[in-house]
Motif scaffolding. Structure first.
Motif, mmCIF file in Angstrom:
data_model
loop_
_atom_site.group_PDB
_atom_site.id
_atom_site.type_symbol
_atom_site.label_atom_id
_atom_site.label_comp_id
_atom_site.label_asym_id
_atom_site.label_seq_id
_atom_site.Cartn_x
_atom_site.Cartn_y
_atom_site.Cartn_z
ATOM 1 N N LYS A 1 0.839 -1.197 0.000
ATOM 2 C CA LYS A 1 0.000 0.000 0.000
ATOM 3 C C LYS A 1 0.877 1.251 0.000
ATOM 4 N N ARG A 2 0.464 2.261 -0.753
ATOM 5 C CA ARG A 2 1.219 3.513 -0.842
ATOM 6 C C ARG A 2 0.526 4.615 -0.037
ATOM 7 N N TYR A 3 1.177 5.762 0.003
ATOM 8 C CA TYR A 3 0.589 6.921 0.688
ATOM 9 C C TYR A 3 -0.453 7.600 -0.197
ATOM 10 N N LEU A 4 -0.125 7.758 -1.495
ATOM 11 C CA LEU A 4 -1.004 8.498 -2.408
ATOM 12 C C LEU A 4 -1.113 7.788 -3.746
ATOM 13 N N THR A 5 -2.336 7.665 -4.238
ATOM 14 C CA THR A 5 -2.576 7.211 -5.609
ATOM 15 C C THR A 5 -3.014 8.394 -6.446
ATOM 16 N N ILE A 6 -2.453 8.504 -7.639
ATOM 17 C CA ILE A 6 -2.820 9.557 -8.583
ATOM 18 C C ILE A 6 -3.570 8.891 -9.726
ATOM 19 N N GLY A 7 -4.839 9.276 -9.925
ATOM 20 C CA GLY A 7 -5.669 8.641 -10.930
ATOM 21 C C GLY A 7 -5.872 9.500 -12.159
ATOM 22 N N LEU A 8 -5.668 8.913 -13.342
ATOM 23 C CA LEU A 8 -5.872 9.598 -14.623
ATOM 24 C C LEU A 8 -6.771 8.741 -15.504
ATOM 25 N N SER A 9 -7.750 9.351 -16.139
ATOM 26 C CA SER A 9 -8.568 8.651 -17.121
ATOM 27 C C SER A 9 -8.408 9.369 -18.451
#
Length: 486
Positions: free
Chosen positions: A101-109
């Motif tokens: 598990k990470r601290y932050l996920t960055i989502g792009l569509s």
């Protein structure tokens, strides 16, 4: 007799062709997977200056494993309540499930645009503007949300070739949701008198984001939503972490790091399943950014919590909708926005006559709010009592606003204090040291820790001469050098 025979013969032929189609489909998936691995391996020797030795070893080990197409499909379990995941299958086009598990996920569509394509530049900006230590704490998930399989294949090849080391290091995943999982996108309600193609575009976009949020729900502690045509400020993760830490203990649903659309909207990952369900429930009603506002309000965050400077900037010139021009820019964006204040926890109070709901708390942050008091008199003050004694490196106070430039502090001083007395509600310092006077309504001082020998318990803005004009304290920013253990 001949009719049943012909019918059986036709059924046999159909089964044969179905089987052939399945074989071709599997072969295509296998071929694409092998191609991706080959590209990843080749990229070790192309534009490889950024890859560290640890990443290189991981790439070599992964490239030697046999590719299994089954690894590229991941199914979420269906839960009956809105906190559960949505039952859809995701195809991994590049990358594999995260090992931790990470601290932050960055989502792009992203979808195919009629003009321009900014996705590769956006991904590049995310990685280039992050230090290697920051990269260890983030995951980037790119959803290729177009139904054009040929376009998806080209984009996967481009991404895999350019960002191979990030894929193998587990920082970048590319996914796709088959069209069969999408709801009806034709003949939808034409709210706001939008044309049918516009309704279809924005409705599909809502579903795209719902599927992306659903996928990212368990990858990290926090999630930030970006568009596929965004430029990032340097060390944006460190700035985000500082803001999250500063709001520890306070309730929030959405923190905003850009004023534009759904760029830079930060969420707790635990809220993503509910948000995904919400977007699916109302996918045809209104644009995504409007739904995000409603979601925030329904979870009892009434006010916008937006931080300056903005950490993300819209850079696309052509919109993904029909290639229309889109020149929107965030004028609060700064390329170097690492210097965000700490503003440690504190109690705020004033003896000034406060106008309406512009209370003292609205000045002590980088949020786009302010304190507003009626004409202050000599001796009036705005006080800050820190929860713990602190060392301060820098202080900055701005009064007045662009549209109310007369409502500044014309005669005032800034002081810091020690030796707290009184109860929690009425605590104050017994002695104060004056650090300087306001000039043109503003105050700024650096190197405070070398000018103040004691640990600071309090800070106050003191009015030294009465004025007819009202007073807006737009922002109070405090940077700490260390927190004492007292």
């Amino acid at each position: 007799v001949t009719l049943p025979y012909a019918f059986l013969h036709m059924r046999y032929n159909l089964k044969y062709f179905d089987k052939m189609r399945c074989l071709r489909k599997r072969s295509a998936v296998s071929f694409l997977g092998v191609l991706v691995i080959c590209l990843l391996f080749m990229n070790l020797y192309i534009e490889d200056g950024y890859v560290l030795e640890g990443d290189k070893q991981l790439i070599r080990e992964t490239a030697t494993h046999q590719l299994n197409p089954e690894r590229y499909v991941h199914t979420f379990k269906d839960l009956s309540n809105f906190s559960g995941s949505i039952n859809i299958s995701y195809r991994y086009l590049a990358g594999t499930p995260l090992p931790r598990k990470r601290y932050l996920t960055i989502g792009l569509s992203s979808v195919k645009r009629k003009k321009g394509n900014y996705l590769l530049e956006t991904i590049k900006s995310i990685f280039e503007q992050s230090s290697y230590e920051e990269l260890k704490e983030i995951a980037v998930v790119v959803q290729l949300a177009d139904f054009d399989s040929a376009w998806c294949e080209v984009m996967v090849q481009d991404i895999s070739q350019k960002f191979a080391h990030h894929i193998i290091a587990g920082r970048l995943i590319v996914i796709h949701v088959p069209e069969e999982y999408y709801p009806v996108l034709d003949g939808l309600k034409r709210n706001y008198n939008d044309p049918e193609d516009r309704v279809k575009f924005r409705s599909k976009q809502n579903v795209d984001y719902a599927f992306l949020l659903n996928f990212c729900a368990n990858l990290s502690d926090y999630y930030v939503m970006l568009e596929d045509d965004v430029r990032c400020s340097k060390n944006f993760l460190t700035a985000v972490k500082k803001v999250i830490t500063s709001r520890e203990g306070s309730y929030w649903v959405t923190l905003e790091f850009s004023k534009l659309g759904y760029i830079g909207k930060l969420y707790h990952s635990r809220d993503l399943p509910r948000l995904a369900h919400f977007l699916l429930m109302f996918y045809q009603e209104m644009p995504c950014d409007w739904l995000l506002i409603h979601f925030r309000g329904l979870l009892a965050q009434k006010e916008v919590i937006r931080f300056k400077p903005s950490l993300f900037q819209h850079m696309g010139y052509y919109s993904s909708y029909k290639g229309a021009e889109n020149k929107l820019k965030d004028d609060d964006f700064e390329e170097e926005s690492f210097d965000i204040p700490d503003n440690p926890p504190a109690n705020l109070h004033t003896n000034m006559n406060v106008f309406e709901n512009y209370e003292a708390s609205k000045a002590y942050s980088s949020i786009d709010e302010y304190f507003w008091g009626k004409a202050p008199s000599t001796g009036d003050f705005y006080g800050i009592v820190f929860e713990k004694p602190i060392k301060i490196s820098k202080i900055k106070v701005v009064t007045g606003t662009e549209d109310r430039q007369n409502d500044i502090l014309r005669h005032g001083a800034l002081e810091v204090g020690e030796k707290i007395v009184g109860s929690k509600k009425g605590r104050q310092c017994t002695t104060y040291l004056r650090l300087g006077e306001f000039k043109n309504g503003n105050f700024e001082i650096t190197d405070v820790e070398n000018k103040v020998l004691f640990d600071i318990n309090c800070m106050r803005i003191l009015v030294t001469k009465s004025q007819k004009e009202w007073l807006i304290i737009r922002s109070i920013s405090v940077w700490t050098s260390q927190t004492t253990n007292q």
